[in-house]
Design an enzyme around this catalytic site. Structure first.
Site, PDB file in Angstrom:
ATOM      1  N   ASN A 196      25.190   3.523 -45.686  1.00  0.00           N
ATOM      2  CA  ASN A 196      26.478   3.486 -45.139  1.00  0.00           C
ATOM      3  C   ASN A 196      27.193   2.269 -45.338  1.00  0.00           C
ATOM      4  OD1 ASN A 196      24.882   5.336 -42.489  1.00  0.00           O
ATOM      5  ND2 ASN A 196      26.024   6.236 -43.796  1.00  0.00           N
ATOM      6  N   GLY A 218      24.151  -0.992 -50.471  1.00  0.00           N
ATOM      7  CA  GLY A 218      23.124   0.326 -50.494  1.00  0.00           C
ATOM      8  C   GLY A 218      23.531   1.686 -50.470  1.00  0.00           C
ATOM      9  N   ASP A 219      24.869   1.328 -51.015  1.00  0.00           N
ATOM     10  CA  ASP A 219      25.534   3.119 -50.912  1.00  0.00           C
ATOM     11  C   ASP A 219      26.599   2.946 -51.808  1.00  0.00           C
ATOM     12  OD1 ASP A 219      26.088   5.630 -49.817  1.00  0.00           O
ATOM     13  OD2 ASP A 219      25.198   5.024 -48.020  1.00  0.00           O
ATOM     14  N   ASP A 220      27.718   3.909 -51.459  1.00  0.00           N
ATOM     15  CA  ASP A 220      28.657   4.154 -52.611  1.00  0.00           C
ATOM     16  C   ASP A 220      29.218   2.688 -52.724  1.00  0.00           C
ATOM     17  OD1 ASP A 220      28.145   6.880 -52.971  1.00  0.00           O
ATOM     18  OD2 ASP A 220      29.528   7.355 -51.604  1.00  0.00           O
ATOM     19  N   ASN A 470      24.376   9.330 -48.537  1.00  0.00           N
ATOM     20  CA  ASN A 470      24.504  10.215 -47.397  1.00  0.00           C
ATOM     21  C   ASN A 470      26.256  10.307 -47.348  1.00  0.00           C
ATOM     22  OD1 ASN A 470      26.440   7.919 -46.330  1.00  0.00           O
ATOM     23  ND2 ASN A 470      24.583   6.748 -46.738  1.00  0.00           N
TER      24      ASN A 470
END
Ligand code: NAG
Ligand code: NAG
Ligand code: NAG
Ligand code: NAG
Ligand code: NAG
Ligand code: NAG
Ligand code: NAG
Ligand code: NAG
Ligand code: NAG
Ligand code: NAG
Ligand code: NAG
Ligand code: NAG
Length: 471
Positions: A196, A218-220, A470
């Site tokens: 997130n 840690g994400d997009d 996510n």
């Protein structure tokens, strides 16, 4: 009660030297490390119109929400620090009314110039949130530091965002915004999952340019969401994250679009895809509908030009900790007219693209041109195109047609410090298991997780058993 520090640094290295025609407000941090929010809000009231708000190089404690959305012709030169009590933010963070997200600061208006001079830093001290959320996705009211809200004709430049507590920022109901020379880095010191922490998200945004971004998170890296039009992402480097088109189509009855997105001159180091599309399934499930979507709309006129990496589509996004069956053939969200040209680089498996579209609305007019991707460590070209429900390919052909995407069930990667310690960059990995495997022992889960980690670095080209992210 938890008392944690959450620094937010915004920087100013510059003297005020009569720049603005209006007033200049210089905010000094409180000597006793008390709450600086009232002074800041006051400064925006007095100098937010035709003025300059300047925070010299000090540490500011922002212990309350800020809502400064009516600035005009305002220059902000800042350096500060956000000190936060998690319990405060869980009660007071301001909702943005999309995907349960919330924010610390709404910043908007017209002709805002926000300068960080390459050192001004928002430091979310995310570690305390990563530890607190324990990998739970979209923990309610875990706030992002900044929401650029109802802003137009504005520029954000030279800023750093480290250890974001949630999504780093969202650009929402805004137009004509340039964000350049931006550095984003969020990583967990202890290998905890840090999902997130998107670098930036766009919602209801038009003519937004991201230029010269460096993102490690840690994400997009950047996630272009509902009603984003005329978006440019250029001359940027992504470590780990990719450009996501979506998630989109979560809300039944809503019609949302992503149109005219240009990605160019982008390096991806150790990421999964250069870009990928994710639409929710066609079935609405849960409140908010995290088990599936049902939304309609289209993603169209997307061009990816000169980039390293590969492309991926899924129309099977659903997110539910217990796991919901796939409905991967149900999305009626239309994905079409996407072009990838001059793509190069090394990947770890043979697929240039994995396009798992929904038979209820096949993808069409997807063009690949001048693709020159090598399988790492060999002189063999990646040349496979794996398709589900793709019509009218331009310049390529499916090398493998797959039936409807398997009804993978999304599972969070169970905490596995052993794996995470070795591969912190992958600690956000999410594992897809087939329903039959749900009865799997913990051992199997760990096995799946491992394969996720070892097989899909740096650039994942084909799909299961694992996909990042996510919604
Ligand atoms: C923020 O301020 C604007 C304009 O004053 C107001 O319309 C809006 O309701 C405020 N938002 C919140 C969450 O307080
Ligand atoms: C934009 O704001 C700056 C102050 O930050 C001011 O100098 C400039 O004149 C404004 N531009 C317009 C077009 O109003
Ligand atoms: C969304 O937020 C509300 C409270 O703000 C919470 O009750 C609900 O569980 C959240 N949904 C999810 C999926 O986290
Ligand atoms: C798009 O935004 C930029 C500022 O980033 C501005 O210079 C340009 O004029 C805008 N384009 C349109 C068509 O409004
Ligand atoms: C890109 O941004 C970095 C800061 O993140 C800066 O040091 C560099 O000079 C910028 N490059 C260009 C071409 O503006
Ligand atoms: C697409 O977006 C770019 C960048 O904002 C703009 O220059 C171009 O005119 C847009 N194209 C169309 C067809 O609107
Ligand atoms: C982006 O990078 C390209 C290639 O290095 C360069 O030609 C171009 O001028 C850059 N664009 C901007 C706006 O700096
Ligand atoms: C999103 O865009 C669609 C298509 O233009 C429009 O029908 C819809 O009202 C927009 N949604 C919002 C919330 O602005
Ligand atoms: C897609 O691009 C073409 C050509 O630039 C333009 O005519 C068309 O209107 C665009 N469609 C959308 C939905 O932006
Ligand atoms: C598809 O998009 C490209 C720009 O990316 C545009 O040149 C082309 O005309 C578009 N085609 C259609 C059918 O909209
Ligand atoms: C890719 O190849 C380079 C050397 O060509 C090597 O250093 C790197 O470890 C390889 N990466 C993977 C994931 O195999
Ligand atoms: C890509 O792989 C080739 C062949 O193994 C190798 O020579 C090259 O160094 C690799 N490039 C990168 C950027 O890893």
């Amino acid at each position: 009660m938890l008392l944690r520090s959450l620094p937010l640094l915004l920087s100013c290295l510059h003297a005020l030297s009569g720049f603005a025609k209006g007033d200049s407000c210089v905010v000094r941090a409180k000597a006793d490390a008390g709450d600086d929010t009232p002074a800041l809000i006051d400064a925006f009231k007095r100098c937010g119109q035709d003025g300059t708000v300047s925070l010299p190089d000090e540490t500011y404690h922002i212990n309350q929400v800020m809502n400064t959305t009516t600035l005009k012709n305002c220059r902000i030169d800042l350096k500060g620090r956000l000190l936060v009590d998690i319990n405060y933010w869980l009660e007071h963070s301001m909702p943005i009314y999309y995907q349960n997200q919330s924010t610390v600061w709404f910043l908007g208006g017209e002709n805002i110039t926000f300068n960080g001079f390459g050192t001004g830093t928002f430091d979310g001290n995310g570690q305390v949130w990563y530890d607190f959320a324990k990998g739970r996705s979209n923990y309610p009211r875990r706030p992002m530091a900044l929401t650029i809200f109802e802003a137009k004709n504005s520029r954000f430049s030279g800023l750093r965002f480290v250890q974001s507590q949630m999504w780093t920022m969202t650009i929402m109901y805004s137009s004509n915004i340039l964000l350049d020379n931006i550095y984003v880095n969020s990583s967990a010191s202890n290998g905890a999952r840090i999902s997130n922490t998107d670098g930036a998200d766009t919602l209801y945004a038009d003519n937004i340019t991201f230029r010269n971004w460096t993102i490690a998170n840690g994400d997009d890296g950047i996630s272009v969401k509902a009603n984003s039009t005329n978006i440019v992402i250029e001359n940027s480097t992504f470590h780990g994250g990719a450009v996501a088109l979506g998630s989109i189509g979560q809300y039944a009855g809503s019609f949302e679009t992503i149109e005219n997105v240009t990605l160019r001159n982008i390096d991806y180091l150790g990421g999964f895809y250069a870009a990928y599309v994710k639409t929710w399934t066609g079935k609405s499930k849960g409140i908010p509908p995290n088990g599936g979507g049902g939304g309609l709309g289209s993603i169209t006129n997307v061009t990816l030009h000169r980039a390293a990496g590969v492309f991926f589509i899924t129309q099977c996004t659903h997110w539910s900790s217990g796991g919901e069956p796939g409905n991967c053939d149900t999305s009626r969200f239309s994905v079409h007219n996407i072009t990838m040209t001059d793509v190069h680089g090394n990947v770890t498996n043979p697929a240039v693209a994995t396009l798992k579209c929904s038979p209820a609305a096949p993808c069409h007019d997807i063009k690949f041109d001048n693709i020159n991707v090598a399988i790492n460590g060999t002189d063999k070209k990646a040349d496979q195109y794996i398709c589900t429900a793709v019509e009218r390919p331009i310049g390529w052909a499916c090398t493998e047609t797959r039936a409807v995407e398997q009804p993978w069930v999304r599972m969070l990667l169970v905490s596995s410090p052993r794996i995470n310690r070795n591969q912190p960059a992958m600690s956000h990995c999410i594992v897809f298991l087939q329903p039959a495997k749900l009865v799997a022992s913990l051992r199997l889960l760990i096995l799946e997780s491992r394969s996720c980690i070892s097989e899909h670095r740096p650039q994942l080209a084909t799909a299961p058993p694992v996909v990042v992210l996510n919604p």
